[in-house]
Scaffold this active site. Structure first.
Site, PDB file in Angstrom:
ATOM      1  N   ASP A  72      33.397 -47.487 -92.482  1.00 33.24           N
ATOM      2  CA  ASP A  72      34.168 -47.484 -91.236  1.00 33.24           C
ATOM      3  C   ASP A  72      33.243 -47.315 -90.034  1.00 33.24           C
ATOM      4  O   ASP A  72      32.078 -46.943 -90.171  1.00 33.24           O
ATOM      5  CB  ASP A  72      35.222 -46.362 -91.249  1.00 33.24           C
ATOM      6  CG  ASP A  72      34.610 -44.974 -91.371  1.00 33.24           C
ATOM      7  OD1 ASP A  72      33.687 -44.797 -92.189  1.00 33.24           O
ATOM      8  OD2 ASP A  72      35.040 -44.071 -90.628  1.00 33.24           O
ATOM      9  N   GLU A 126      34.803 -41.926 -92.530  1.00 33.80           N
ATOM     10  CA  GLU A 126      33.783 -40.902 -92.294  1.00 33.80           C
ATOM     11  C   GLU A 126      33.784 -40.480 -90.837  1.00 33.80           C
ATOM     12  O   GLU A 126      33.389 -39.365 -90.509  1.00 33.80           O
ATOM     13  CB  GLU A 126      32.404 -41.442 -92.686  1.00 33.80           C
ATOM     14  CG  GLU A 126      31.300 -40.382 -92.712  1.00 33.80           C
ATOM     15  CD  GLU A 126      30.641 -40.149 -91.366  1.00 33.80           C
ATOM     16  OE1 GLU A 126      29.956 -39.118 -91.218  1.00 33.80           O
ATOM     17  OE2 GLU A 126      30.790 -40.983 -90.448  1.00 33.80           O
TER      18      GLU A 126
HETATM   19 ZN   LIG Z   1      27.595 -42.698 -89.994  1.00 38.42          ZN
END
Ligand SMILES: [Zn+2]
Length: 353
Positions: A72, A126
């Site tokens: 992401d 994340e």
């Molecule tokens: Zn990163």
């Protein structure tokens, strides 16, 4: 559906990855493309959980290593699609961390019989709050997929090995006073003035420098927010100083909190947020072999990264990736194309020597 061509070089593959947008929570098209590309490789066993994809060699080698990366990105800032300019590739996620993901995919495709078994982990979310983190979810639901002797997180490090990571915690240090009309201030006690003593403690504080496995970690203890005040004519009875402590990985979260409480003894100290550090683990043979193969001295990691999640699973982990950490999340995010090739080459040498 978008397709990935793993026969492209690492730079062209990074561009392909950037051109499939994958802002946190919207990784499905990219996860689909990664899963499909990996399922075409007969030497890998592929698992999928949500928008995370895990691919493993099953060669029965005595050692297993994880190469992990999040797929992401932060929200796009007019920087997709990618564009190449000389030695630089621009675009959202070029540094953090689709160039690292490209290196993972290149190795997955081109090293069918590595000298150690490899688990390639591609995960979601994340860049958002910890509860949604895809690696955390895999650790909860499929811990066996993450079992390994050593892990490399291909987060941006500008192609240097960064060992471990510092822990972080936040506390509110609260000063109390007595409310009064400011025209008769002697009847009150000013809580904002009392905060000056809290700030004086911070100002005089000498942060530790700690050497672990040859790496020096520099701690930091800082006020990051001050809140107080009732109205323009009221002596305030409450002031909150929010303090962030970045602590070396020789301290647990509990020890770090105890240290802060002791420093501000006599004040109300409320823990609001905490994440453990991770020791570099460079004394472990698998980690030492990796650092030797990369051929550069390791450095300490100052920020918090998911290596701490591997540490909690008992897997020593380092950060090593082609991106530039200082460019992560910026509008003109870019990556040096030579760093992508360098990381791929060094890691291939490590997995095939
Ligand atoms: Zn990163």
């Amino acid at each position: 559906m978008s397709r990935l061509d793993l026969s492209l070089d690492g730079v062209a593959l990074t561009a392909q990855l950037v051109d499939i947008p994958s802002v946190s929570g919207q990784e499905a098209p990219l996860a689909d493309a990664i899963e499909q590309a990996l399922r075409e490789l007969p030497h890998l066993t592929v698992h999928r959980d949500g928008n995370a994809v895990v691919a493993r060699t099953e060669l029965g080698r005595p050692e297993r290593v994880v190469l992990a990366g999040h797929i992401d990105t932060v929200p796009i800032a007019d920087n997709v699609p990618s564009r190449r300019q000389g030695d630089l590739l621009y675009g959202c996620g070029t540094s953090d961390m689709k160039s690292g993901v490209a290196v993972q995919l290149r190795l997955a495709a081109t090293v069918p019989t590595p000298n150690r078994d490899v688990t390639y982990v591609f995960y979601d979310c994340e860049e958002v709050e910890a509860a949604r983190n895809g690696l955390g979810r895999l650790a909860r639901l499929h811990p066996e997929w993450l079992e390994a002797d050593f892990a490399v997180l291909l987060e941006p490090t500008d192609a240097a090995v960064e060992g471990g990571c510092q822990g972080t915690l936040r506390v509110d240090v609260i000063t109390a006073g007595r409310r009064a009309h400011s025209a008769r201030s002697w009847l009150g006690r000013n809580a904002i003035h009392a905060a000056a003593r809290v700030l004086a403690i911070l100002d005089a504080y000498q942060p530790r420098r700690v050497v672990i496995d040859g790496l020096e970690y520099r701690e930091g203890l800082n006020a990051v927010r001050v809140a107080g005040g009732v109205a323009g004519n009221v002596i305030p009875d409450l002031c909150t100083v929010t303090v962030n402590y970045r602590f070396a990985p020789d301290r647990t979260e509990e020890e770090a909190f105890a240290h802060v409480k002791e420093l501000f003894s006599g004040y109300d100290v409320v823990l609001t947020d905490s994440a453990p550090g991770a020791p570099p683990g460079l004394d472990k043979p698998a980690a030492a072999a990796f650092v030797r193969a990369i051929g550069k001295p390791a450095q300490p990691k100052y920020g918090w990264t998911d290596v701490a999640r591997f540490a909690q699973l008992g897997v020593p982990a380092v950060n090593y990736g082609p991106g530039d950490p200082n460019l992560a999340h910026t509008r003109d995010e870019h990556v040096r194309v030579t760093a992508i090739a360098e990381c791929e080459e060094r890691m291939r040498a490590w997995l095939t020597a």
